[in-house]
Scaffold this motif. Structure first.
Motif, PDB file in Angstrom:
ATOM      1  N   GLN A   1       0.844  -1.198   0.000  1.00 43.17           N
ATOM      2  CA  GLN A   1       0.000   0.000   0.000  1.00 43.17           C
ATOM      3  C   GLN A   1       0.881   1.252   0.000  1.00 43.17           C
ATOM      4  O   GLN A   1       1.715   1.433   0.874  1.00 43.17           O
ATOM      5  CB  GLN A   1      -0.858  -0.010   1.273  1.00 43.17           C
ATOM      6  CG  GLN A   1      -1.687   1.241   1.509  1.00 43.17           C
ATOM      7  CD  GLN A   1      -2.086   1.372   2.985  1.00 43.17           C
ATOM      8  OE1 GLN A   1      -1.265   1.209   3.886  1.00 43.17           O
ATOM      9  NE2 GLN A   1      -3.355   1.645   3.225  1.00 43.17           N
TER      10      GLN A   1
ATOM     11  N   THR B   1      -5.402   5.299  -2.292  1.00 40.24           N
ATOM     12  CA  THR B   1      -4.589   4.092  -2.173  1.00 40.24           C
ATOM     13  C   THR B   1      -4.007   3.700  -3.524  1.00 40.24           C
ATOM     14  O   THR B   1      -4.721   3.631  -4.516  1.00 40.24           O
ATOM     15  CB  THR B   1      -5.451   2.937  -1.629  1.00 40.24           C
ATOM     16  OG1 THR B   1      -5.877   3.280  -0.308  1.00 40.24           O
ATOM     17  CG2 THR B   1      -4.676   1.633  -1.586  1.00 40.24           C
TER      18      THR B   1
ATOM     19  N   VAL C   1      -2.027   0.553  -5.304  1.00 42.31           N
ATOM     20  CA  VAL C   1      -1.856  -0.863  -5.024  1.00 42.31           C
ATOM     21  C   VAL C   1      -0.662  -1.387  -5.822  1.00 42.31           C
ATOM     22  O   VAL C   1      -0.644  -1.288  -7.040  1.00 42.31           O
ATOM     23  CB  VAL C   1      -3.144  -1.612  -5.428  1.00 42.31           C
ATOM     24  CG1 VAL C   1      -2.962  -3.120  -5.300  1.00 42.31           C
ATOM     25  CG2 VAL C   1      -4.315  -1.154  -4.556  1.00 42.31           C
TER      26      VAL C   1
ATOM     27  N   LYS D   1      -4.418  -1.251   6.006  1.00 41.64           N
ATOM     28  CA  LYS D   1      -4.690  -1.354   4.581  1.00 41.64           C
ATOM     29  C   LYS D   1      -6.168  -1.660   4.414  1.00 41.64           C
ATOM     30  O   LYS D   1      -6.723  -2.441   5.188  1.00 41.64           O
ATOM     31  CB  LYS D   1      -3.931  -2.537   3.980  1.00 41.64           C
ATOM     32  CG  LYS D   1      -2.427  -2.422   3.962  1.00 41.64           C
ATOM     33  CD  LYS D   1      -1.879  -3.690   3.276  1.00 41.64           C
ATOM     34  CE  LYS D   1      -0.371  -3.729   3.281  1.00 41.64           C
ATOM     35  NZ  LYS D   1       0.146  -4.902   2.566  1.00 41.64           N
TER      36      LYS D   1
ATOM     37  N   GLN E   1     -11.036   2.336   1.717  1.00 46.54           N
ATOM     38  CA  GLN E   1     -10.025   3.258   1.179  1.00 46.54           C
ATOM     39  C   GLN E   1     -10.377   4.707   1.471  1.00 46.54           C
ATOM     40  O   GLN E   1      -9.496   5.541   1.696  1.00 46.54           O
ATOM     41  CB  GLN E   1      -9.844   3.031  -0.318  1.00 46.54           C
ATOM     42  CG  GLN E   1      -9.123   1.721  -0.572  1.00 46.54           C
ATOM     43  CD  GLN E   1      -8.929   1.423  -2.042  1.00 46.54           C
ATOM     44  OE1 GLN E   1      -8.965   2.313  -2.873  1.00 46.54           O
ATOM     45  NE2 GLN E   1      -8.733   0.159  -2.347  1.00 46.54           N
TER      46      GLN E   1
ATOM     47  N   GLU F   1       2.041   3.990   6.294  1.00 45.71           N
ATOM     48  CA  GLU F   1       1.613   3.159   5.165  1.00 45.71           C
ATOM     49  C   GLU F   1       2.058   1.716   5.359  1.00 45.71           C
ATOM     50  O   GLU F   1       3.017   1.435   6.065  1.00 45.71           O
ATOM     51  CB  GLU F   1       2.265   3.674   3.877  1.00 45.71           C
ATOM     52  CG  GLU F   1       1.720   4.999   3.430  1.00 45.71           C
ATOM     53  CD  GLU F   1       2.514   5.573   2.264  1.00 45.71           C
ATOM     54  OE1 GLU F   1       3.381   4.867   1.717  1.00 45.71           O
ATOM     55  OE2 GLU F   1       2.253   6.728   1.917  1.00 45.71           O
ATOM     56  N   ASP F   2       1.378   0.860   4.625  1.00 45.18           N
ATOM     57  CA  ASP F   2       1.757  -0.537   4.495  1.00 45.18           C
ATOM     58  C   ASP F   2       1.954  -1.252   5.838  1.00 45.18           C
ATOM     59  O   ASP F   2       3.023  -1.800   6.120  1.00 45.18           O
ATOM     60  CB  ASP F   2       3.014  -0.684   3.622  1.00 45.18           C
ATOM     61  CG  ASP F   2       3.009  -2.035   2.920  1.00 45.18           C
ATOM     62  OD1 ASP F   2       1.918  -2.470   2.513  1.00 45.18           O
ATOM     63  OD2 ASP F   2       4.067  -2.665   2.815  1.00 45.18           O
TER      64      ASP F   2
END
Ligand SMILES: *Cc1c(COP(=O)(O)O)cnc(C)c1O
Length: 709
Positions: free
Chosen positions: A160, A168, A170, A533, A542, A565-566
């Motif tokens: 992400q 977002t 991908v 996420k 999202q 993030e992620d």
């Protein structure tokens, strides 16, 4: 004393061989003495590879390897790690010491669509996978004869990135399975899916004593479409999803047979693998059993765990699609299409009713459980029509989830508990009674630990935010400003989980002015960190991520709200160790269990949670805080307003004042008391050794006994 063993220097080729050996069994990932060897190899690459032993080894220079090979202390650590693993594998564990060890042919096949074993092995989306990874590790520690079955995803879940507007992005990398320590068994199976036979390679990973078999269809022998079957996790249309589930259930069972792995019990962890019992029925018919006897024997020996009260979490397929993709795989059963479809329907013969994988699993498993007491209740209500029984009589029980302590506890915290209360986590027993003594830990030493963990978290978060800003192309001054974000003395609240909408990540922003007055009180400031996420197709989730992204840049919360993030196991581990308070505010009762809240107490963190999932069993009034939630009958908006208000009240009246109430020596004694209560009560019960022992006693052993009657 034993004779001093000396490990003179060895050749660097030998060193590499030994290091590869350590990496070949995931035992390394929950044993510091093993993983820290790779960290020492090259601390920078260790971080850059998200803690991958083999990737770190590949990137270590020859000069460095030669230097380490002639460093006796380093060589000794390598030999010690190998010796510790050999001792672990040879040990008579909890299961071998009990009476059930004598059950003949007892072996459990555990099916799951995802496994969260380590941050460097991207094969999980969220809680289900983390739970499965923890289950395998505890089964290994306790010596339960168990094998895991799943799929090997070339692209994993997804990476992400958030764009400059918070949307977002991908990313799907291509992973090299060898680099994860996966070995090719050189066995393949041919699984009928739709009108083709799909070939799958069987990979094996060792999780301590437990083998995990993963199927991979990315082979030249397959049609391009079939090669993509195992490309990604929860990716794609219903047809792809169904075909993956045929591979997992039918293919997974064929794989066990091809490998000579005879399992007497099958555990379906979620409905994704619900076709597996049908393959077993076919095998029984092949051995000459009658259809009724085969059905009964398979049912008796199948265990099913259901994982969510959210309707969309239960796969339902169009009947025509189902027959097209599945009927050839189960042709041996000699069933008509109608009979096959009825296996997944509550109302037999109802042509409009889709095929539901959960219904199939309920039908094929004698022992069914939810993942917390409340979830058991909710599930009995949810499936009473299927059983045609009043909810109270529905035969669905509950086994509450737990976490694998050695996977989640920070080594600094483990050393602290060891020194303060004599906790020994190496001891492989389901009863974690040692935690009860947490209340007697020295308050001042405990506060030092909390301060160290918080400080380390703040540094980690600043680095991450700086990287995120650089990647998004923010100006240099914005990147530099990262180092003014957050404060390591300030009450830190964490919220990290999948951004599924029922978890309501942005609920705390319901009343921004009120939240701002809580966060920005100069005498008692508060900061919040988010990570999570949303599924690539979940637009609602999202939008939640975007809302938090915006709030993190809102001047009203300047420097006090960050979004990382992620979210992965490493980010998770940093957050659950460093945060003072772990926030959980799902729409009750949609959080079947949740497990992230079981991790902060290992570090003396406190839960602030809606009474949902596992928390009603964990909360005792003095080991965290509960958020009252709206009762039935409220509209969605009323419910959110009510829940947010009770959260604000808890923060304003209880949580924040307690953190800042200091004694003459500067310690928040009442906070510390509560935090030590959290450590003394939560890990005792909510650990995966207890969970796996409970599965063994309540489900696996009875299933084995009645299935092989
Ligand atoms: C523990 C954990 C989860 C599960 O968290 P929930 O409370 O069930 O949402 C999910 N993802 C990661 C990375 C975790 O560490």
């Amino acid at each position: 004393m034993a004779r001093k063993r000396r490990h003179p220097s060895i050749g660097s080729d030998d060193l590499v061989t030994h290091l590869r050996d350590i990496a070949s069994n995931l035992w390394w990932c929950w044993n510091e003495e093993a993983w820290s060897v790779f960290q020492t190899l090259d601390p920078v690459e260790w971080r850059a590879t998200n803690h991958s032993p083999l990737a770190t080894l590949e990137r270590t220079t020859t000069a460095r390897l030669e230097a380490l090979a002639s460093d006796p202390l380093f060589v000794k650590r390598v030999y010690d790690a190998l010796a510790a693993r050999a001792a672990y594998l040879a040990e008579r564990a909890w299961f071998q010491r009990g009476a059930v060890a004598r059950l003949r042919g007892f072996r459990v096949a555990y099916f799951c669509s995802e496994y969260g074993l380590h941050e460097s092995i991207q094969q999980y989306a969220g809680g289900l996978g983390i739970l499965a990874g923890d289950h395998l590790k505890s089964a290994s520690d306790l010596g339960i004869p168990l094998v895991g079955v799943g799929l090997a995803y070339r692209h994993g879940y997804y990476i992400q990135n958030l764009a400059r507007d918070g949307t977002t992005q991908v990313l799907y990398p291509n992973y090299d399975f060898h680099r994860w320590g996966m070995e090719d068994t050189h066995r393949t199976i041919a699984c009928p899916i739709g009108n083709r036979l799909v070939t799958a390679r069987i990979w094996r990973m060792w999780v301590g004593r437990v083998p995990l078999y993963l199927l991979d269809t990315d082979l030249m022998a397959n049609a391009p479409e079939d090669r993509r079957l195992t490309e990604g996790l929860y990716k794609g249309e219903p047809q792809l999803r169904l075909r993956q589930q045929v591979l997992l259930g039918i293919g997974g069972t064929l794989a066990l047979r091809a490998l000579g792995e005879h399992a007497s019990v099958m555990h379906l962890n979620e409905g994704h693998a619900a076709l597996a019992p049908l393959q077993r029925v076919a095998d029984c018919l092949g051995q000459g059993m009658s259809a009724a006897a085969a059905m009964d024997s398979v049912k008796q020996s199948t265990v099913f765990t259901t994982h969510t009260p959210v309707a969309a979490g239960h796969d339902r397929y169009d009947p025509a699609l189902f027959v097209r993709e599945v009927a050839p795989a189960v042709a041996r059963l000699g069933m008509s299409d109608q009979d096959l479809l009825d296996l997944g329907r509550i109302e037999a013969g109802n042509a409009k009713e889709p095929f539901c994988m959960t219904v199939l699993a309920l039908r094929m498993a004698e022992r069914v459980n939810g993942v917390a007491k409340l979830h058991g209740e909710v599930s009995r209500e949810m499936w009473k029509d299927h059983y045609r029984l009043p909810a109270a009589k529905v035969p669905i029980g509950s086994i509450t989830n737990g976490v694998h302590v050695r996977t989640w506890i920070d080594p600094d915290a483990e050393r602290f508990w060891q020194a303060e209360i004599g906790l020994r986590l190496g001891k492989q027993a389901p009863k974690a009674v040692g935690w009860k003594r947490a209340g007697s830990a020295n308050p001042s030493a405990f506060w030092d630990l909390r301060s160290r963990l918080r400080k380390r978290l703040i540094h980690f978060l600043r680095d991450r935010v700086a990287l995120q800003r650089k990647r998004r192309g923010d100006g240099q001054s914005d990147v530099a400003a990262t180092y003014g974000l957050l404060d390591d003395q300030v009450l830190t609240i964490g919220f990290a989980r999948r951004f599924a909408t029922y978890k309501r990540a942005p609920l705390i922003f319901q009343d921004p002015a009120r939240l701002s007055s809580i966060l920005c009180n100069a005498a008692r400031p508060v900061q919040i960190v988010f990570a999570g996420k949303a599924h690539p197709r979940d637009e609602g989730g999202q939008a939640y991520a975007q809302r938090i992204f915006d709030m993190a840049r809102d001047p009203r919360f300047a420097g006090k709200v960050v979004l990382i993030e992620d979210y992965d196991m490493h980010v998770g581990r940093m957050l659950v160790s460093g945060c003072d308070v772990w926030l959980n505010n799902p729409i009750r009762p949609y959080e079947a269990s949740g497990t992230s809240g079981m991790k902060p107490p290992l570090h003396g963190g406190l839960n602030l949670s809606i009474l949902d999932g596992w928390w009603p069993e964990g909360a005792n009034g003095s080991n965290g805080w509960s958020i009252e939630s709206a009762v039935d009958g409220a509209t969605d908006a009323e419910r959110d307003a009510f829940d947010a208000n009770s959260m604000y009240e808890q923060l304003e009246r209880e949580v924040v004042p307690l953190f800042y109430e200091r004694d003459a020596s500067g310690l928040p004694m009442n906070w510390i008391k509560r935090a030590l209560q959290s450590a003394a009560t939560v890990p005792l019960q909510f650990n995966s050794h207890r969970m796996v022992a409970e599965y063994t006693r309540k489900a696996y052993v009875p299933a084995h006994q009645s299935g092989t009657r």
